[in-house]
Design a protein around this motif. Structure first.
Motif, mmCIF file in Angstrom:
data_model
loop_
_atom_site.group_PDB
_atom_site.id
_atom_site.type_symbol
_atom_site.label_atom_id
_atom_site.label_comp_id
_atom_site.label_asym_id
_atom_site.label_seq_id
_atom_site.Cartn_x
_atom_site.Cartn_y
_atom_site.Cartn_z
ATOM 1 N N THR A 1 0.791 -1.229 0.000
ATOM 2 C CA THR A 1 0.000 0.000 0.000
ATOM 3 C C THR A 1 0.823 1.279 0.000
ATOM 4 O O THR A 1 0.330 2.311 -0.442
ATOM 5 C CB THR A 1 -0.927 0.020 1.226
ATOM 6 N N VAL A 2 2.063 1.231 0.512
ATOM 7 C CA VAL A 2 2.849 2.459 0.689
ATOM 8 C C VAL A 2 4.314 2.176 0.378
ATOM 9 O O VAL A 2 4.822 1.088 0.692
ATOM 10 C CB VAL A 2 2.726 3.005 2.141
ATOM 11 N N VAL A 3 4.992 3.155 -0.229
ATOM 12 C CA VAL A 3 6.434 3.089 -0.456
ATOM 13 C C VAL A 3 7.060 4.365 0.105
ATOM 14 O O VAL A 3 6.582 5.468 -0.163
ATOM 15 C CB VAL A 3 6.766 2.962 -1.957
ATOM 16 N N ALA A 4 8.123 4.227 0.901
ATOM 17 C CA ALA A 4 8.861 5.374 1.434
ATOM 18 C C ALA A 4 10.292 5.316 0.917
ATOM 19 O O ALA A 4 10.901 4.240 0.871
ATOM 20 C CB ALA A 4 8.845 5.376 2.957
ATOM 21 N N THR A 5 10.841 6.471 0.514
ATOM 22 C CA THR A 5 12.203 6.520 -0.020
ATOM 23 C C THR A 5 12.998 7.644 0.628
ATOM 24 O O THR A 5 12.444 8.641 1.081
ATOM 25 C CB THR A 5 12.194 6.729 -1.547
ATOM 26 N N GLN A 6 14.321 7.461 0.672
ATOM 27 C CA GLN A 6 15.278 8.474 1.090
ATOM 28 C C GLN A 6 16.458 8.463 0.109
ATOM 29 O O GLN A 6 16.619 7.504 -0.661
ATOM 30 C CB GLN A 6 15.826 8.186 2.499
ATOM 31 N N LYS B 1 4.864 -6.484 -13.993
ATOM 32 C CA LYS B 1 3.895 -5.456 -14.363
ATOM 33 C C LYS B 1 4.391 -4.103 -13.867
ATOM 34 O O LYS B 1 5.041 -4.004 -12.825
ATOM 35 C CB LYS B 1 2.524 -5.749 -13.743
ATOM 36 N N SER B 2 4.050 -3.068 -14.606
ATOM 37 C CA SER B 2 4.408 -1.710 -14.204
ATOM 38 C C SER B 2 3.234 -1.078 -13.470
ATOM 39 O O SER B 2 2.118 -1.049 -13.990
ATOM 40 C CB SER B 2 4.772 -0.877 -15.439
ATOM 41 N N TRP B 3 3.477 -0.592 -12.256
ATOM 42 C CA TRP B 3 2.404 0.060 -11.486
ATOM 43 C C TRP B 3 2.059 1.409 -12.114
ATOM 44 O O TRP B 3 2.935 2.163 -12.541
ATOM 45 C CB TRP B 3 2.842 0.276 -10.040
ATOM 46 N N ARG B 4 0.771 1.690 -12.183
ATOM 47 C CA ARG B 4 0.280 2.991 -12.624
ATOM 48 C C ARG B 4 -0.840 3.417 -11.692
ATOM 49 O O ARG B 4 -1.589 2.577 -11.199
ATOM 50 C CB ARG B 4 -0.255 2.939 -14.062
ATOM 51 N N ASP C 1 1.587 6.848 -1.182
ATOM 52 C CA ASP C 1 0.520 5.854 -1.122
ATOM 53 C C ASP C 1 0.281 5.298 -2.517
ATOM 54 O O ASP C 1 0.246 6.052 -3.492
ATOM 55 C CB ASP C 1 -0.763 6.472 -0.594
ATOM 56 N N LEU C 2 0.090 4.007 -2.605
ATOM 57 C CA LEU C 2 -0.208 3.379 -3.891
ATOM 58 C C LEU C 2 -1.717 3.359 -4.091
ATOM 59 O O LEU C 2 -2.429 2.667 -3.369
ATOM 60 C CB LEU C 2 0.352 1.953 -3.927
ATOM 61 N N HIS C 3 -2.180 4.143 -5.018
ATOM 62 C CA HIS C 3 -3.600 4.156 -5.385
ATOM 63 C C HIS C 3 -3.709 3.779 -6.861
ATOM 64 O O HIS C 3 -3.471 4.613 -7.729
ATOM 65 C CB HIS C 3 -4.204 5.543 -5.164
#
Length: 801
Positions: free
Chosen positions: A90-95, A122-125, A146-148
């Motif tokens: 559901t969520v990705v966090a990056t630094q 598959k590529s997320w969109r 957030d992945l929507h």
């Protein structure tokens, strides 16, 4: 000939089992649960910038993963994470790479690819078709996306994206939940364009579909919805599960608007396949539906499946009219001893399959000594549990006594000895202490710690104080739109209601918008309403067309108290007249059910409006992506502050201010309303007690949660949270990484004011001066918060700068 079927099946069947708003748990990059060998990459610059160092907030090695050489716009370098099992992501966090202030490399944007088996990627969109997510703006601050929509996957690849040749480095954390659902895939006819006369063209293909297309069918997916051309009087759907199950029943939520050619299916036949490589069994289970031409409401149709064992099902639905409209399909299954029911969100159009636990039972001829041994073991366990409960209650009492003695000394030093105030805060601190230290407690009244339960830690019956004595209007939603001065509603007759009586037969039902404790909110067409209202009508010109209105309807079986509150709300609403407050147009109270007719906002609520848009840029213009500008966001903020300024001038306390309760008309004028709690779409925004949504704690001031005290100042606190929502484009829930219980614990930190309270972060779109204004709204001390007049004056100069 039956020509069309409208089927809406949303996917990620996760919504039946997993709530995306709460499935936000760290999956193990930062804390090391994901092992080094499960983190790989396409390349690395040095050994000390390998993929094993791509962990959020870690500074080991050289501080992050860095692909080899300069990253070019055409590159597809990636960091790959194996989650070890299928996961609802559901969520990705990056630094970026900070390396104790010695590094300054980060990815300004990235793409995300995912795979269930590590072979087919598959590529997320997002729902607008965009594959690129915003990355970091510096090397140390975390950026959370957030992945929507969310995805179901085991393998994840993060692919940095750049427009110019540059060096990038990344640290990552992934958030979600284990995926436990049993549905592997299903197939159905492919969606197409729907062109009903007099309505806009609607594409009913799924923008998030990631399955295959085979001869106008979609397969191997967990997600599809569409309108299908059917030329032979039926439609077939096939469902594939992870293992063989004994199917007890299938529930289909179907519409029955027979006056418009829509009926529930006339009959259905289901065939079963025990194994994927086997043939379909010859004998189907058939069910004939009892058609109803009197009740147009949608309903569940339960189809018995006679405990047939299968791994795959094929069901053929036969038409009873020109259209069929499905909004949800669910299956119940079990083993030979158990049966499990699905828990389905009615307003989520969801395909839900619940996988029951496999329970082992002893054979029927079990020996009596074994049964006796089991019973003795159970009794001993119960005795141990009772002893532990009694010991916990004793510890509660001892700790409470120690805490109260300490608090007495602190309160004498910091607050003084004024008796009434001292008693009030002692009760409050007792509540916080029991809640946070022992996990149990009472309400605002003196608690009985000997009978405390987790649900009693937070009471909906706490008293509510406003700046004056107030009457709380429940309305049909079971919530409070306004808490109003009691003198304004101390007596009520029909002549007190200034709104005119509208002919009930001229209201034509279109759809149900929401449902509350005492009634429902409907979208209706009001024939002849502009002529009925006459000159000065607030309605826009419709060129003779029917006007869309929102109708709040009280159920006929509502309590007398609810009926009286409903009439009081009508009286108050009829006296509100402000461009930024929803207008009461007319009423139907001469007979049951009682109705109030209000404006309907064509653009829906502000939360949904903003969450479907991106901030205005050359990219959004070039790709025709719906967008808003910073000036638009400021103008929205000014309108909300203007409406709240009007309510505050009348000593009205809203108690539920949020973007979900701010509606937009076609000119993007914002009007404050109260429909949010009535819609299950926003049920996760409300804290639940015994399964019933009651309080929007993420928007509430600390004194409202802990003391039950609602004032204009607590509305100011909620306004600050609403501003935060606006400048995050409603992409996430406030305090999204905290559970409801942690939000309440954080409220206790605001009360204690020892510097440990957690504030909402500054949205990237928000000017610093505006975030400072938000922080003032969240001041611990009520007198330090600004007034709505002051907020309006502070925000207005920012518009059109």
């Amino acid at each position: 000939m039956h020509l069309f079927l409208l089927l809406t099946l949303q996917a990620t069947a996760a919504f039946g089992q997993i709530d995306p708003a709460h499935c936000r748990y760290a999956l193990g990059m930062e804390d090391g649960r994901i092992k080094d060998e499960d983190i790989t990459a396409s390349s690395q610059w040095y050994k000390t910038t390998g993929p094993q160092y791509a962990r959020l907030n870690w500074e080991e090695g050289d501080g992050a993963w860095c692909p080899q050489g300069q990253l070019e716009p055409s590159d597809s370098q990636y960091l790959q994470v194996d989650l070890g099992r299928l996961t609802f992501l559901t969520v990705v966090a990056t630094q970026g790479r900070y390396a104790r202030n010695s590094g300054n490399e980060f990815a300004r944007a990235y793409r995300l690819n995912y795979s269930k088996d590590g072979l087919l990627w598959k590529s997320w969109r997002n729902r607008l078709g965009n594959a690129v997510m915003e990355g970091n703006k510096n090397a140390y601050t975390s950026v959370i996306n957030d992945l929507h929509p969310p995805v179901i996957t085991r393998y994840v690849r993060l692919i940095p994206v750049t427009k110019v040749s540059t060096t990038v480095c990344m640290r990552v954390e992934l958030y979600g939940c284990p995926w436990e659902d049993g549905l592997i895939s299903y197939s159905a006819p492919e969606g197409q364009l729907m062109m009903p006369p007099g309505y806009p063209i609607a594409s009913l293909n799924d923008s998030t579909y990631d399955g295959a297309h085979e001869r106008r069918r979609v397969t191997h997916a967990l997600c599809t919805h569409g309108s299908f051309s059917i030329l032979n009087g039926y439609v077939e759907m096939e469902f594939v599960f992870d293992r063989q199950r004994n199917f007890t029943s299938m529930k289909v939520h179907s519409n029955n608007m027979f006056s418009r050619g829509v009926k529930i299916f006339s009959s259905v036949s289901c065939w079963f396949k025990p194994r994927l490589i086997a043939c379909w069994e010859a004998e189907p289970v058939s069910f004939k539906t009892v058609l109803d031409d009197r009740n147009p409401s949608a309903r569940y149709v339960t189809v018995p499946l006679n405990r047939r064992a299968a791994k795959s099902l094929r069901c053929r639905f036969n038409f009873a009219d020109v259209w069929m409209m499905f909004s949800e399909i669910s299956f119940q299954s079990g083993n030979t001893h158990t049966r499990t029911r699905d828990t389905i969100l009615p307003t989520q159009m969801t395909l839900v399959v619940t996988s029951p636990p496999v329970t082992s039972y002893p054979p029927d001829d079990v020996n009596t000594p074994i049964l006796i041994g089991c019973l003795v073991t159970i009794i001993l366990l119960l005795v141990i549990i009772i002893f532990l409960i009694l010991w916990c209650q004793y510890v509660c009492k001892v700790l409470e006594k120690v805490r109260r003695e300490t608090t007495d000394r602190e309160l004498k030093d910091s607050i003084g000895t004024k008796l009434s105030l001292k008693k009030q805060i002692l009760k409050l601190d007792k509540h916080i202490f029991l809640l946070f230290l022992t996990g149990c407690g009472g309400g605002y009244a003196e608690p009985d710690v000997t009978q405390c339960t987790p649900h009693q830690c937070f009471h909906s019956n706490a008293p509510h104080y406003a700046e004056t004595d107030i009457v709380r209007l429940q309305g049909v939603t079971g919530s409070n739109m306004y808490a109003v001065p009691a003198l304004t509603v101390d007596s009520l007759t029909r002549k007190d209601i200034s709104a005119a009586e509208f002919p009930r037969q001229q209201l034509i039902f279109r759809e149900k918008l929401g449902e509350g404790q005492f009634g429902e909110v409907h979208l209706c067409e009001a024939e002849g309403l502009p002529e009925f209202l006459g000159e000065g009508s607030p309605l826009p010109e419709r060129d003779g067309q029917s006007v869309l209105v929102a109708v709040k309807q009280l159920r006929a079986d509502a309590t007398s108290q609810a009926r009286n509150d409903f009439l009081k709300e009508i009286k108050i609403m009829s006296r509100l007249n402000d461009p930024n407050i929803i207008r009461l147009l007319c009423v139907c109270v001469s007979s049951d059910p009682l109705c109030m007719v209000t404006e309907y906002m064509e653009n829906g609520d502000l939360n949904m409006f903003l969450s479907q848009r991106e901030i205005e840029s050359t990219l959004t213009h070039a790709n025709n992506i719906p967008s808003v500008s910073l000036s638009d966001l400021l103008h929205m903020s000014v309108q909300i502050s203007s409406g709240m300024k009007y309510l505050a001038s009348l000593n009205f306390v809203h108690r539920d201010l949020a973007t979900r309760n701010c509606l937009l008309d076609r000119r993007l004028t914002i009007k404050i309303a109260d429909f949010g709690m009535s819609r299950n779409l926003y049920s996760s925004d409300y804290y639940r007690i015994q399964g019933r949504a009651v309080l929007p704690i993420r928007w509430m001031a600390w004194e409202s949660i802990l003391l039950g005290k609602f004032t204009t100042a607590s509305d100011v606190w909620a306004f600050g949270v609403t501003l935060w929502e606006i400048f995050t484009l409603c992409k996430e829930q406030p305090y999204s990484l905290l559970s409801d219980e942690q939000v309440i614990e954080n409220t206790g930190e605001f009360f204690r004011n020892q510097g440990r309270q957690i504030f909402l972060y500054a949205p990237p779109l928000c000017p610093p001066s505006l975030f400072e204004l938000m922080m003032r709204c969240w001041s611990r001390d009520i007198p330090n918060r600004p007034t709505f007049e002051g907020l309006y004056q502070a925000l207005r100069p920012h518009v059109n700068q």
